[in-house]
Design a protein around this motif. Structure first.
Motif, mmCIF file in Angstrom:
data_model
loop_
_atom_site.group_PDB
_atom_site.id
_atom_site.type_symbol
_atom_site.label_atom_id
_atom_site.label_comp_id
_atom_site.label_asym_id
_atom_site.label_seq_id
_atom_site.Cartn_x
_atom_site.Cartn_y
_atom_site.Cartn_z
ATOM 1 N N LEU A 119 0.816 -1.218 0.000
ATOM 2 C CA LEU A 119 0.000 0.000 0.000
ATOM 3 C C LEU A 119 0.846 1.263 0.000
ATOM 4 O O LEU A 119 0.313 2.361 -0.201
ATOM 5 C CB LEU A 119 -0.911 0.023 1.230
ATOM 6 N N TYR A 120 2.142 1.127 0.226
ATOM 7 C CA TYR A 120 3.014 2.276 0.435
ATOM 8 C C TYR A 120 3.653 2.725 -0.872
ATOM 9 O O TYR A 120 4.325 1.958 -1.559
ATOM 10 C CB TYR A 120 4.093 1.909 1.454
ATOM 11 N N VAL A 121 3.442 3.998 -1.205
ATOM 12 C CA VAL A 121 4.056 4.602 -2.386
ATOM 13 C C VAL A 121 4.921 5.766 -1.889
ATOM 14 O O VAL A 121 4.403 6.856 -1.636
ATOM 15 C CB VAL A 121 2.995 5.106 -3.378
ATOM 16 N N PRO A 122 6.226 5.552 -1.716
ATOM 17 C CA PRO A 122 7.077 6.650 -1.239
ATOM 18 C C PRO A 122 7.030 7.836 -2.200
ATOM 19 O O PRO A 122 7.058 7.664 -3.425
ATOM 20 C CB PRO A 122 8.479 6.019 -1.214
ATOM 21 N N GLY A 123 6.936 9.028 -1.647
ATOM 22 C CA GLY A 123 6.842 10.220 -2.479
ATOM 23 C C GLY A 123 7.660 11.369 -1.933
ATOM 24 O O GLY A 123 7.937 11.435 -0.732
ATOM 25 N N HIS A 124 8.038 12.267 -2.818
ATOM 26 C CA HIS A 124 8.804 13.448 -2.403
ATOM 27 C C HIS A 124 8.491 14.617 -3.334
ATOM 28 O O HIS A 124 8.901 14.624 -4.497
ATOM 29 C CB HIS A 124 10.307 13.151 -2.436
ATOM 30 N N PRO A 125 7.771 15.629 -2.850
ATOM 31 C CA PRO A 125 7.533 16.824 -3.661
ATOM 32 C C PRO A 125 8.776 17.705 -3.687
ATOM 33 O O PRO A 125 9.345 18.024 -2.644
ATOM 34 C CB PRO A 125 6.379 17.518 -2.918
ATOM 35 N N ILE A 126 9.199 18.085 -4.884
ATOM 36 C CA ILE A 126 10.364 18.971 -5.016
ATOM 37 C C ILE A 126 9.855 20.406 -4.972
ATOM 38 O O ILE A 126 9.847 21.138 -5.969
ATOM 39 C CB ILE A 126 11.130 18.693 -6.325
ATOM 40 N N ALA A 127 9.386 20.777 -3.826
ATOM 41 C CA ALA A 127 8.821 22.112 -3.618
ATOM 42 C C ALA A 127 8.862 22.390 -2.127
ATOM 43 O O ALA A 127 8.859 21.472 -1.310
ATOM 44 C CB ALA A 127 7.381 22.180 -4.126
ATOM 45 N N GLY A 128 8.888 23.645 -1.786
ATOM 46 C CA GLY A 128 8.914 23.996 -0.374
ATOM 47 C C GLY A 128 9.084 25.491 -0.204
ATOM 48 O O GLY A 128 8.920 26.267 -1.142
ATOM 49 N N SER A 129 9.414 25.881 0.996
ATOM 50 C CA SER A 129 9.572 27.290 1.329
ATOM 51 C C SER A 129 10.430 27.382 2.573
ATOM 52 O O SER A 129 10.521 26.426 3.356
ATOM 53 C CB SER A 129 8.201 27.930 1.582
ATOM 54 N N GLU A 130 11.103 28.533 2.751
ATOM 55 C CA GLU A 130 11.826 28.744 4.005
ATOM 56 C C GLU A 130 10.873 29.000 5.163
ATOM 57 O O GLU A 130 11.286 28.966 6.330
ATOM 58 C CB GLU A 130 12.812 29.909 3.854
ATOM 59 N N LEU A 149 7.989 9.807 -7.186
ATOM 60 C CA LEU A 149 7.489 8.617 -6.514
ATOM 61 C C LEU A 149 8.511 7.508 -6.727
ATOM 62 O O LEU A 149 9.128 7.410 -7.788
ATOM 63 C CB LEU A 149 6.132 8.193 -7.080
ATOM 64 N N THR A 150 8.689 6.664 -5.702
ATOM 65 C CA THR A 150 9.679 5.590 -5.805
ATOM 66 C C THR A 150 9.042 4.227 -5.521
ATOM 67 O O THR A 150 9.411 3.539 -4.566
ATOM 68 C CB THR A 150 10.869 5.840 -4.857
ATOM 69 N N PRO A 151 8.083 3.813 -6.347
ATOM 70 C CA PRO A 151 7.475 2.494 -6.163
ATOM 71 C C PRO A 151 8.437 1.398 -6.626
ATOM 72 O O PRO A 151 9.449 1.681 -7.287
ATOM 73 C CB PRO A 151 6.249 2.557 -7.074
ATOM 74 N N ASP A 152 8.118 0.150 -6.292
ATOM 75 C CA ASP A 152 8.881 -0.974 -6.827
ATOM 76 C C ASP A 152 7.922 -2.127 -7.114
ATOM 77 O O ASP A 152 6.703 -1.934 -7.165
ATOM 78 C CB ASP A 152 10.020 -1.379 -5.889
ATOM 79 N N ALA A 153 8.472 -3.322 -7.295
ATOM 80 C CA ALA A 153 7.633 -4.465 -7.667
ATOM 81 C C ALA A 153 6.625 -4.827 -6.590
ATOM 82 O O ALA A 153 5.616 -5.494 -6.861
ATOM 83 C CB ALA A 153 8.519 -5.669 -7.980
ATOM 84 N N ASN A 154 6.849 -4.413 -5.339
ATOM 85 C CA ASN A 154 5.916 -4.704 -4.246
ATOM 86 C C ASN A 154 4.672 -3.818 -4.286
ATOM 87 O O ASN A 154 3.661 -4.135 -3.662
ATOM 88 C CB ASN A 154 6.606 -4.490 -2.889
ATOM 89 N N THR A 155 4.751 -2.684 -4.972
ATOM 90 C CA THR A 155 3.704 -1.676 -4.899
ATOM 91 C C THR A 155 2.448 -2.117 -5.644
ATOM 92 O O THR A 155 2.517 -2.519 -6.812
ATOM 93 C CB THR A 155 4.200 -0.345 -5.501
ATOM 94 N N HIS A 156 1.302 -2.015 -4.971
ATOM 95 C CA HIS A 156 0.031 -2.368 -5.616
ATOM 96 C C HIS A 156 -0.303 -1.309 -6.668
ATOM 97 O O HIS A 156 -0.225 -0.100 -6.394
ATOM 98 C CB HIS A 156 -1.083 -2.435 -4.573
ATOM 99 N N PRO A 157 -0.698 -1.730 -7.880
ATOM 100 C CA PRO A 157 -1.004 -0.758 -8.946
ATOM 101 C C PRO A 157 -2.065 0.268 -8.552
ATOM 102 O O PRO A 157 -1.975 1.435 -8.936
ATOM 103 C CB PRO A 157 -1.483 -1.646 -10.097
ATOM 104 N N ARG A 158 -3.072 -0.158 -7.785
ATOM 105 C CA ARG A 158 -4.130 0.769 -7.379
ATOM 106 C C ARG A 158 -3.572 1.849 -6.442
ATOM 107 O O ARG A 158 -3.945 3.020 -6.539
ATOM 108 C CB ARG A 158 -5.255 0.000 -6.683
#
Length: 298
Positions: A119-130, A149-158
């Motif tokens: 169920l886990y889809v690691p994510g990282h937005p390249i945005a921010g603010s001071e 996003l850094t999914p792999d073979a374990n990640t459920h497509p949904r």
């Protein structure tokens, strides 16, 4: 694509979580926003500002109330919380995060929550603010910015579909990448520049002529050091969490800096000009590419 609006939950309600919540409400992707935070005042403020619709009493209570769960806490706090979320997924169809470092976190998930890892889809937005805190939340923060996003073979497509749609609804351009590649790239492009900005400002602040330095500093100094106003605790955590990749980037930079120092010490103007010209060419190409991406996005 996903259909209909979703109930979205946030573990952590600061700048990034608050900004994403605002964006998802604005676009209609979220029918409701629920949040939990270890700081009750952050939740109260989020409710006052109408960033969220409801506050959960605990992480498990939040997971029982939402379709999509987003972890948006400081990096070093992520591991314990992501494991709590994935080992008690409730009704959530997917879990994602916004941490700047992915490797150690994902390895911890595979070791301690192998079933929930789908169920886990690691994510990282390249945005921010001071700026920081939910009061600084901005619904437009992610527009025309990339999210990795850094999914792999374990990640459920949904799960991947839902997280991709979530970030697209916030106006971001979504790209998938290998976990280790992500950490190396971000060490060079984000983590290293922050370390350098902090180091420069700290060194100059300790100079015996600091008052004159800051009095006469102009636009170049302001632009280069803006990110040194970012949250020190957050960047401490990121630096330690991505230690290996950041050290490699630092070592490589120090080699280049020493080469420049040698050129200055020996009066080698040709070498200095070559370095500066090469850097200008690379920076100009980057600026043109960025402008082109902005034109396409608009």
């Amino acid at each position: 694509m996903t259909d209909g609006a979703h109930s979205v939950g946030f573990v952590g309600m600061g700048l990034i979580g608050g900004s994403l919540a605002r964006a998802l409400k604005k676009t209609g992707f979220a029918s409701s926003i629920t949040a939990w935070d270890h700081d009750p005042e952050a939740l109260e403020r989020a409710l006052e500002l109408a960033v969220i619709d409801d506050a959960a009493e605990s992480v498990p209570a939040l997971m029982d109330a939402v379709d999509i769960a987003v972890l948006a806490t400081p990096t070093l706090a992520c591991e314990a919380l992501i494991l709590e979320m994935l080992n008690n997924p409730g009704r959530a169809q997917c879990v994602t995060d916004v941490a700047s470092v992915k490797g150690d976190l994902y390895r911890a998930v595979l070791a301690a929550a192998p079933v929930g890892a789908a169920l886990y889809v690691p994510g990282h937005p390249i945005a921010g603010s001071e700026r920081s805190g939910v009061a600084a939340a901005d619904a437009a923060l992610f527009e025309r910015h990339r999210v990795i996003l850094t999914p792999d073979a374990n990640t459920h497509p949904r799960a991947l579909e839902l997280v991709h749609a979530l970030w697209a609804a916030a106006g971001a351009t979504v790209q998938c990448m290998d976990v280790e590649e992500h950490d190396s790239v971000l060490a060079a492009t984000s983590h290293l520049p922050h370390v350098l900005a902090y180091a420069l400002v700290d060194a100059l602040a300790q100079s015996p002529i600091r008052d004159d330095i800051f009095r006469f500093a102009a636009g170049g100094f302001r632009d280069f050091t803006r990110i040194a106003s970012s949250d020190p605790v957050m960047w401490r955590d990121i630096s330690l969490a991505n230690q290996d990749a950041l050290l490699a980037a630092l070592d490589d930079f120090c080699e280049h800096l020493n080469t420049l120092r040698d050129s200055i010490a020996t009066g080698d103007g040709a070498a200095l000009e070559n370095t500066f010209r090469s850097a200008k060419t690379a920076r100009d190409e980057f600026a043109r590419d960025l402008a082109a991406r902005d034109r396409v996005a608009s």
